[in-house]
Scaffold this active site. Structure first.
Site, PDB file in Angstrom:
ATOM      1  N   ASN A 189       0.854  -1.180   0.000  1.00 32.39           N
ATOM      2  CA  ASN A 189       0.000   0.000   0.000  1.00 32.39           C
ATOM      3  C   ASN A 189       0.897   1.240   0.000  1.00 32.39           C
ATOM      4  O   ASN A 189       2.130   1.142   0.016  1.00 32.39           O
ATOM      5  CB  ASN A 189      -0.981  -0.010   1.177  1.00 32.39           C
ATOM      6  CG  ASN A 189      -0.284  -0.040   2.536  1.00 32.39           C
ATOM      7  OD1 ASN A 189       0.787   0.542   2.725  1.00 32.39           O
ATOM      8  ND2 ASN A 189      -0.902  -0.718   3.497  1.00 32.39           N
ATOM      9  N   LYS A 191       1.597   3.542   2.250  1.00 36.49           N
ATOM     10  CA  LYS A 191       2.461   3.690   3.430  1.00 36.49           C
ATOM     11  C   LYS A 191       3.624   2.705   3.383  1.00 36.49           C
ATOM     12  O   LYS A 191       4.768   3.073   3.661  1.00 36.49           O
ATOM     13  CB  LYS A 191       1.643   3.475   4.698  1.00 36.49           C
ATOM     14  CG  LYS A 191       2.422   3.617   6.001  1.00 36.49           C
ATOM     15  CD  LYS A 191       1.491   3.500   7.192  1.00 36.49           C
ATOM     16  CE  LYS A 191       2.246   3.660   8.512  1.00 36.49           C
ATOM     17  NZ  LYS A 191       3.171   2.546   8.774  1.00 36.49           N
ATOM     18  N   GLU A 192       3.341   1.459   3.023  1.00 38.93           N
ATOM     19  CA  GLU A 192       4.395   0.444   2.952  1.00 38.93           C
ATOM     20  C   GLU A 192       5.428   0.783   1.889  1.00 38.93           C
ATOM     21  O   GLU A 192       6.635   0.650   2.114  1.00 38.93           O
ATOM     22  CB  GLU A 192       3.769  -0.923   2.671  1.00 38.93           C
ATOM     23  CG  GLU A 192       2.933  -1.464   3.824  1.00 38.93           C
ATOM     24  CD  GLU A 192       2.069  -2.648   3.420  1.00 38.93           C
ATOM     25  OE1 GLU A 192       1.646  -3.388   4.327  1.00 38.93           O
ATOM     26  OE2 GLU A 192       1.805  -2.811   2.215  1.00 38.93           O
ATOM     27  N   ASP A 258      -4.984  -9.005   1.455  1.00 41.97           N
ATOM     28  CA  ASP A 258      -4.975 -10.436   1.138  1.00 41.97           C
ATOM     29  C   ASP A 258      -5.904 -10.741  -0.031  1.00 41.97           C
ATOM     30  O   ASP A 258      -5.591 -11.566  -0.895  1.00 41.97           O
ATOM     31  CB  ASP A 258      -5.425 -11.252   2.354  1.00 41.97           C
ATOM     32  CG  ASP A 258      -4.440 -11.171   3.511  1.00 41.97           C
ATOM     33  OD1 ASP A 258      -3.245 -10.967   3.251  1.00 41.97           O
ATOM     34  OD2 ASP A 258      -4.878 -11.314   4.665  1.00 41.97           O
TER      35      ASP A 258
END
Length: 459
Positions: A189, A191-192, A258
């Protein structure tokens, strides 16, 4: 049937459901009256569960502790219908369980019980992996950072799968994305991805730069970032594409990543194109965030959501989807442009174009192709915003984004009855005209242009 192999950290998602009507006299905390309890596969097990809900044949490679929780996880895998291809038991390791206390559909507390350390049996997995791989079409690495996907094992799995011609899709964890180098794609995402690259990803331009950096730095076939309510952005074959989010109501984002990974893997195993896979993954995410707790998205739910998309969403489509639509004897009109700041001149031009036939298709230059044509300061509006504005016009039937500087290949595929361009093309060659039944030129509205608007704003 799609055959998908999942490798990663297995765990149990444990839910305690209850109600609260008072605060404890002992401390300022809620007193929860337990009403029911449930357990389901978590971690990479949630990816497994989603794949089975979609109709895939699923194999699992993982490591559990030699404890009762490990036994429960194996029982849940068996009940769900997954095949434990290689699930090793490691002495002294604690199998993972996340216990969540839920009150009125809201999570108020989570308690984790687990070991977080690298496994000691990675050599055994690496040795047996090639034989296991033969029975599957796609490999999904679901990394929850608990220690199954060590740096060495991950590199070995990616190398082995790619050498066998099997796509490797990764849901990454942590900041060390180098361990996934050479994978087909990653699904972080915003942020990641920001943490992994070491800089903020805020604007649409930031997203494009991050995708380019990820693809190059980690030697990916495709770079992809999920953008929450903004959908998904992907860089494939030099072109950045955006896929708008489709969720109408968001109750719980647990497990949405997921579902995206599982749906992408399922679709690619079924032979769908990357665009089709991402569009389906967006729909799957929209299904699961409308539920509470870890949840699956079935193919029937995805299809049902697809059929209820708004007219605006249906207008913005891919070339693959567009070519599937029957013509039914209708006269197809095509035009193209950047349409950066939509103004009255654009509206008049498109209205006249539609009047020439039955269906108006607008080819929209991607952000990258606009920059190539007009310079680094353009576009003012990103391609997703420009597509939405065009789709909102009642006389525009479909909007298709293209990444090349010219729409030649798009026109070649569509083969419109009428190709429309501005009157400034009088006496000039119109790109793609050889693939159209006829070419028509339309006068622009005098004094109306994006460049003029930008100049006026700058003063």
């Amino acid at each position: 049937m799609a055959r998908v192999l999942v490798v990663g950290d297995l765990m149990i998602d444990h839910y305690l459901w209850g109600s609260c009507e008072r605060i404890s006299p002992e401390a300022p905390v809620q007193v929860v009256l337990k009403q029911r309890e449930s357990k389901r596969l978590g971690g990479c097990g949630n990816v497994v569960s989603n794949l089975i809900a979609l109709g895939a044949k699923v194999g699992v490679v993982s490591v559990l502790g030699d404890d009762a929780l490990g036994d429960e996880i194996l029982d849940l895998l068996k009940e769900r219908g997954a095949k434990s291809e290689l699930v090793l038991r490691e002495r002294g390791r604690k199998s993972s369980q996340k216990s969540r206390i839920m009150v009125s559909h809201q999570q108020v507390l989570r308690i984790d019980n687990e070991s977080v350390c690298d496994i000691s049996c990675s050599d055994e997995i690496a040795a047996k992996f090639p034989e296991i791989l033969e029975g599957y079409d796609v490999v999904l690495l679901s990394d929850y950072g608990k220690g199954v996907l060590t740096r060495e094992l991950t590199g070995s799995l990616v190398k082995t799968a790619k050498a066998a011609g099997k796509p490797v899709l990764v849901d990454p964890k942590g900041r060390d994305y180098a361990k996934y180098s050479g994978a087909t794609l990653l699904t972080p995402n915003r942020k990641e991805a920001s943490e992994a690259l070491g800089h903020a990803i805020a604007s649409a331009r930031d997203v494009e730069l991050a995708l380019t950096e990820m693809k190059s730095k980690f030697e990916l076939d495709v770079a992809l970032i999920t953008l929450s309510e903004e959908g998904i952005a992907a860089l494939d074959k030099g072109e950045v594409k955006r896929f708008p989010a489709l969720a109408k109501e968001v109750f719980d984002v647990t497990g949405a990543g997921d579902s995206v990974l599982a749906t992408l893997g399922y679709c690619l195993a079924e032979g769908l194109s990357l665009d089709e896979a991402i569009e389906s993954a967006n729909l799957a995410a929209a299904v699961v965030v409308g539920k509470v707790g870890s949840a699956d998205a079935t193919w029937s739910e995805i299809e049902a959501l697809k059929s209820t998309r708004t007219g605006l969403e249906r207008k913005i489509t891919s070339l693959d989807e567009l070519l599937k639509l029957p013509r039914d004897g209708k006269k197809i009109v095509f035009t193209n442009g950047c349409f950066d700041i939509l103004h009255a001149g654009h509206v008049s031009y498109l209205q006249k174009a539609k009047a020439l036939g039955d269906v108006l298709i607008v080819g929209l230059n991607s952000d990258a192709s606009v920059r190539a044509l007009k310079g680094a300061s353009r576009p003012v509006n990103c391609e997703n915003d420009r597509a939405i504005m065009l789709a909102a016009l009642e006389f525009v039937d479909f909007v298709v984004v293209f990444g090349e500087e010219t729409p030649r290949e798009l026109i070649r595929a569509i083969r419109p009855d009428i190709l429309v361009k501005g009157a400034d093309y009088e006496g000039k060659e119109v790109v793609g005209s050889e693939f159209a039944g006829q070419t028509r030129l339309i006068e622009f509205v005098a004094g109306k242009s994006t460049s003029a608007i930008i100049a006026k704003i700058k003063g």
